[in-house]
Design an enzyme around this catalytic site. Structure first.
Site, PDB file in Angstrom:
ATOM      1  N   ASP A  11       0.853  -1.185   0.000  1.00 34.62           N
ATOM      2  CA  ASP A  11       0.000   0.000   0.000  1.00 34.62           C
ATOM      3  C   ASP A  11       0.896   1.245   0.000  1.00 34.62           C
ATOM      4  OD1 ASP A  11      -2.303   1.493   0.185  1.00 34.62           O
ATOM      5  OD2 ASP A  11      -2.566   1.219   2.341  1.00 34.62           O
ATOM      6  N   GLU A  60       2.832   5.203  -3.771  1.00 35.23           N
ATOM      7  CA  GLU A  60       2.876   6.201  -4.866  1.00 35.23           C
ATOM      8  C   GLU A  60       4.244   6.877  -4.929  1.00 35.23           C
ATOM      9  OE1 GLU A  60       0.407   5.844  -2.600  1.00 35.23           O
ATOM     10  OE2 GLU A  60      -0.819   4.741  -4.024  1.00 35.23           O
TER      11      GLU A  60
END
Ligand SMILES: *[C@@H]1O[C@H](CO)[C@@H](O)[C@H](O)[C@H]1NC(C)=O
Ligand SMILES: *[C@@H]1O[C@H](CO)[C@@H](O)[C@H](O)[C@H]1NC(C)=O
Ligand SMILES: *[C@@H]1O[C@H](CO)[C@@H](O)[C@H](O)[C@H]1NC(C)=O
Ligand SMILES: *[C@@H]1O[C@H](CO)[C@@H](O)[C@H](O)[C@H]1NC(C)=O
Ligand SMILES: *[C@@H]1O[C@H](CO)[C@@H](O)[C@H](O)[C@H]1NC(C)=O
Ligand SMILES: CC(=O)N[C@H]1CO[C@H](CO)[C@@H](O)[C@@H]1O
Length: 929
Positions: free
Chosen positions: A513, A516
């Protein structure tokens, strides 16, 4: 004219040539100062290349105007849909002065000034200066050309000389690259196939416009113009690369990751690609970057375009229809796939980026997760309750609450005291454990107390600031450093950490997770440097207005480049390191699910669609999301079933479990402090409906697994848009509330509250109700179907044979159960299907030949199973039942391998032959007469 002539002598005889001088009068005054060179040159010349052979010809396109135009006339003459934005900057109001300083046309319109969308007020005049194609030479694989710009563009470090290289890689794939001809620029480190010889019979043809430079790509069969880049100027500055093209239709798909309908709107719609942690919102850049589109042409052919570039970019769509790529770094490296059908386009795309990994069989089971279980005992309670009700479940997951202080590679010794026992218990029941990992590594621990950070620092594997210090941001554990996965040493460090943790908690898969990478501080705790990487001359329309919004500084240093270039690759590189570590630790096929993704990600991980809401609208968005990721070569995808944030309702969650049972990746996941939404949390009616639909999924696992095999082997999609199978049927082009599994299983979910029926579209042909075998012969129509709360509509396409299995409550139990084969006869009474079968978890079973592959068919009242490849796995399985849908007359007898066998026949034309007890590893035939 000189270079034109010179070029003419370089290459074979021109077969056509026009000689018409264009009027040079009437240029807008704003252009005059820019374009003294332009005078007398402004001809559009075309060099066309006949790809089948060596012949090339060139001609001059006539574009002379009949009368002299004033600048205003010239500008007004540009039709609105064809106005290409010359001032896309969003942080300022464009004025006439600013616009004309760029040499562009300024025409105000009756719409909010510089609104995000709408006809641009400042746009390029038709004769805006661009590059000239100065030479074009044949090479072994295609050609190489030189582009030169004589007038400076308006962005800094404009590149004067560009190299164009064109490779005719295959008959259906073209590779076009434009880059600085003198100094190397950043290129995405993706291994791509290298063509060895030039395509012999390309189904496309390419022509060049010389002045201004442009490319024109046609499909030979139809003559359709697929690309025409002369519509707006090519701009190539160090931090601003722009190229536009006309599109042959408005049916455009792809360009992720965004929340939108599957079919994009071309109504002045700008899509930004810059990996970003944000709950999905319409029209903003989300977690992943996929610069790829698929377009349906008139007549049902399709093509795809991939821009291999990882920099921040935006893609502007406008109603011409036309598209503009606007990237702020790298090179213009295009792959174009000519199909001609949409399935082939996706296959050709994946031949370049890589085919997806074969997931473990259990990865296709049902996964359950939530943030905020609180304790391992609580997590365990749910697992036990699921077992108690015999609701299928393959894996239990934990979100960050299992960690101690949210630090990776730790677990809370108090709240998660029994985690090792829980994992052991899962394994005993043939179930699996998956937990979350975030890339941010806690940097504030007493020295010597947290090996991952101390050792990472010692090995120098973290991302640094421009000044060379470890960049510190903030994520869940507080202050954090970010591993640089572009550094090979990081792989080893990541592996050692995982290995160590695995000895304590023997996890089976990993959920990565926040990659980015997400940073709660913009850039770093100290912000970012004021340079041109953090504050580039042009910032695409990223959420937050800055590249460092909610992520690390673009100027940050990684071992192979600056974060500016590598940002969109972070999730890909982490997934690669994670899959590789899992393989080394477990020696089996890895299951990795990643939030951030980039092309080729499917080779290492699947994806879930992020932090959605428990809302009906969000449930709908998941369908286009799943379909888009199947275009991107990441078929293992699904949304958080029942929604992540917000409170779900029993009705919504029931419908969502029904839809989610048909996500290729099916996981129910919830946020903390919300009502529980696992199947056991609801009334017995809802729970039963959820259990039933999961059993249906488990029954279909052999079919789903075979579809994944095809994805792995050939790059097919698993969840598939209807138009992929019915490209001639334009009605299917905008359908994103229904989808297919493979070619043949049509899923029509209910996506609205309070319904007891649903309307679905049935392309022309016979469709059979999956459950009952009753058929409907559609002429291509929308039909209303009953859809009570305990039912999801599933239909089989005529001509399909589906292998199904008696479902168990884990995929392990299911996979030993007998098969039921369902044949859905076509109108000429034939059918076809196949089955890939192996041990479900070993590495490279196909590549090593350790698998079984069977083909089923029906012709002339005979069902045949043919074993094309066999291994021991098939010998463990029996075929128990054959159901044939669409047998028009009741047979008088049925024989199995020549011997008489009992059967049943129902009025809805369903023939069932039971108690077969045939071994799957032996071919057989069943005849009815
Ligand atoms: C093409 O060939 C000519 C003549 O050999 C040479 O001058 C020119 O630089 C070549 N162009 C490219 C782009 O290689
Ligand atoms: C390509 O675009 C240019 C500029 O808009 C136009 O003049 C030309 O006709 C187009 N060519 C084709 C074949 O569509
Ligand atoms: C979890 O359950 C075990 C066994 O019943 C018990 O010993 C332990 O105290 C529980 N842990 C927590 C945090 O409640
Ligand atoms: C970051 O800094 C560390 C410590 O000075 C150094 O070992 C490492 O090589 C640097 N990494 C990069 C990518 O600059
Ligand atoms: C069906 O299977 C039989 C036996 O293997 C084969 O001869 C025939 O060609 C197959 N038909 C089709 C349409 O695949
Ligand atoms: C179910 C749902 O809302 N899915 C959306 C979640 O967010 C992704 C973007 O990450 C969208 O593509 C999905 O449509």
């Amino acid at each position: 004219m000189k270079s034109y002539q010179k070029l003419a002598t370089d290459i074979p005889q021109p077969t056509e040539s026009y000689a018409e001088e264009e009027s040079i009068d009437g240029k807008p005054p704003c252009l005059r100062k820019l374009s003294t060179w332009w005078l007398g040159v402004g001809l559009l010349m075309m060099v066309a290349v006949l790809l089948s052979g060596v012949t090339m010809w060139m001609f001059r396109h006539m574009s002379g105007s009949q009368h002299e135009q004033t600048p205003l006339e010239k500008c007004s003459a540009v039709p609105e849909p064809l106005r290409f934005d010359c001032y896309p900057e969003r942080n300022m109001v464009v004025t006439k002065e600013l616009c004309e300083s760029r040499g562009c046309c300024f025409i105000e319109r009756d719409q909010p000034l510089r609104s995000r969308s709408g006809v641009p007020w400042c746009f390029y005049p038709p004769d805006f200066p661009s590059y000239t194609l100065e030479s074009l030479n044949q090479t072994e694989l295609g050609m190489v050309g030189l582009l030169r710009r004589k007038v400076k563009a308006y962005y800094p470090r404009d590149i004067e000389r560009l190299q164009l290289s064109v490779e005719f890689e295959t008959d259906t794939r073209l590779h076009i690259k434009i880059t600085d001809s003198t100094s190397p620029r950043f290129e995405v480190p993706l291994e791509v196939p290298q063509a060895v010889k030039r395509a012999e019979n390309p189904i496309y043809s390419l022509e060049f416009s010389k002045e201004p430079f442009g490319l024109l790509l046609r499909r030979r069969a139809s003559g359709a113009v697929l690309l025409n880049t002369t519509v707006a100027p090519l701009i190539f500055a160090d931090q601003f690369l722009q190229i536009s093209t006309i599109l042959p239709s408005k049916f455009l798909y792809g360009l992720g990751e965004h929340r939108s309908s599957f079919l994009h709107s071309l109504d002045w719609n700008t899509l930004t690609l810059w990996a970003r942690d944000v709950p999905p919102m319409e029209s903003y850049n989300l977690y992943g970057a996929h610069p790829f589109y698929l377009l349906m042409e008139e007549g049902g052919s399709a093509h795809g375009v991939f821009l291999l570039n990882s920099n921040a970019m935006e893609v502007a769509l406008q109603p011409a229809p036309a598209l503009t790529w606007r990237a702020i770094g790298g090179v213009l490296d295009f792959y174009i796939f000519l199909g001609p059908d949409p399935n082939m386009v996706i296959q050709q795309y994946q031949q370049v980026i890589g085919f997806p990994a074969m997931p473990p069989f259990w990865g296709l089971g049902f996964h359950l997760c939530r943030w905020g279980y609180g304790t391992s005992n609580e997590t365990w309670q749910i697992v036990k309750a699921m077992r108690n009700y015999q609701i299928p479940q393959d894996a239990q997951w934990n979100d960050i609450d299992y960690m101690e202080g949210y630090r990776d590679f730790t677990f809370d010794p108090e709240k998660f005291d029994t985690l090792p026992q829980l994992v052991e218990d899962l394994h005993k029941h043939g179930q699996y454990y998956v937990m979350i990992l975030d890339p941010g590594i806690s940097s504030t621990n007493p020295p010597g107390s947290y090996w991952p950070y101390d050792e990472g620092l010692r090995r120098g594997i973290f991302i640094n600031t421009t000044q060379g210090q470890t960049l510190i941001g903030q994520v869940w554990p507080g202050l954090t450093a970010f591993p640089d996965f572009s550094n090979p040493d990081t792989y080893q460090w990541w592996l050692e950490n995982l290995n160590q943790f695995h000895t304590r908690i023997p996890f089976d898969g990993l959920w990565i997770d926040m990659n980015e990478p997400s940073d709660f501080k913009d850039g770093s705790v100290d912000g970012c440097s004021p340079g041109e990487l953090d504050n580039p001359p042009y910032v695409p329309a990223v959420l937050g207005g800055s590249l460092s919004a909610k992520t690390v500084c673009a100027s940050a240093k990684q071992s192979t480049s600056v974060h500016y270039n590598l940002h969109n690759l972070y999730g890909l590189m982490e997934a690669k390191a994670t899959a590789s570590a899992l393989i080394q630790i477990r020696g089996k096929r890895p299951l990795v699910i990643s939030r951030s993704t980039f092309p080729s990600q499917g080779r290492y991980s699947g994806h879930w669609l992020g932090d959605n809401m428990s809302k009906w609208k969000d449930m709908y968005w998941s369908v286009p999301g799943v379909l888009s990721f199947n275009l991107f070569g990441i078929p293992l995808v699904g949304a958080d079933i029942c929604g992540f944030s917000g409170t779900t309702s029993e009705e919504l969650c029931t419908r969502w479990m029904q839809l989610g049972a048909f996500y290729p990746f099916a996981r129910n996941h919830n946020t903390q402090k919300e009502k529980a939404q696992d199947p056991v949390a609801f009334s017995s009616v809802a729970r039963t409906a959820m259990k039933e639909v999961l059993l249906t999924r488990y029954a279909l696992l052999p079919f789903l697994y075979t579809l994944f095999h095809r994805a792995h082997l050939q790059g097919h999609t698993v969840a598939r848009a209807l138009f992929f199978e019915f490209p001639q049927d334009v009605i299917t082009y905008s359908i994103d509330k229904q989808f297919l599994w493979g070619q043949s299983l049509l899923v029509t979910p209910v996506l609205e509250p309070g319904m007891d029926s649903v309307i679905g579209y049935f392309p022309r042909g016979v469709w059979y109700d999956y459950y009952t075998g009753s058929s409907v012969n559609s002429s291509g129509e929308s039909l209303k179907m009953a859809a009570p709360l305990d039912h999801i509509n599933l239909h089989l396409r005529e001509g399909a044979i589906l292998p199904t299995q008696k479902p168990g409550s884990t995929s392990w139990v299911s996979s030993g159960n007998p098969l039921r084969l369902i044949a859905a006869l076509s109108q000429n009474a034939s059918a076809w299907g196949d089955l890939f079968w192996d041990d479900g978890e070993s590495l490279d079973t196909f590549e090593r030949g350790d698998y079984s592959y069977l083909v089923f068919n029906v012709t002339q009242n005979v069902f045949t199973s043919t074993v094309l490849h066999a291994n021991v796995e098939a010998t463990y399985i029996t075929v128990d039942v054959l159901s044939v849908y669409g047998v028009r007359e009741k047979p008088s007898r049925v024989t199995v391998n020549g011997k008489e066998n009992p059967f049943s026949y129902l009025d809805n034309q369903v023939l069932t032959v039971s108690d077969l007890n045939l071994n799957l590893s032996q071919g057989f035939s069943i005849r009815w007469l």
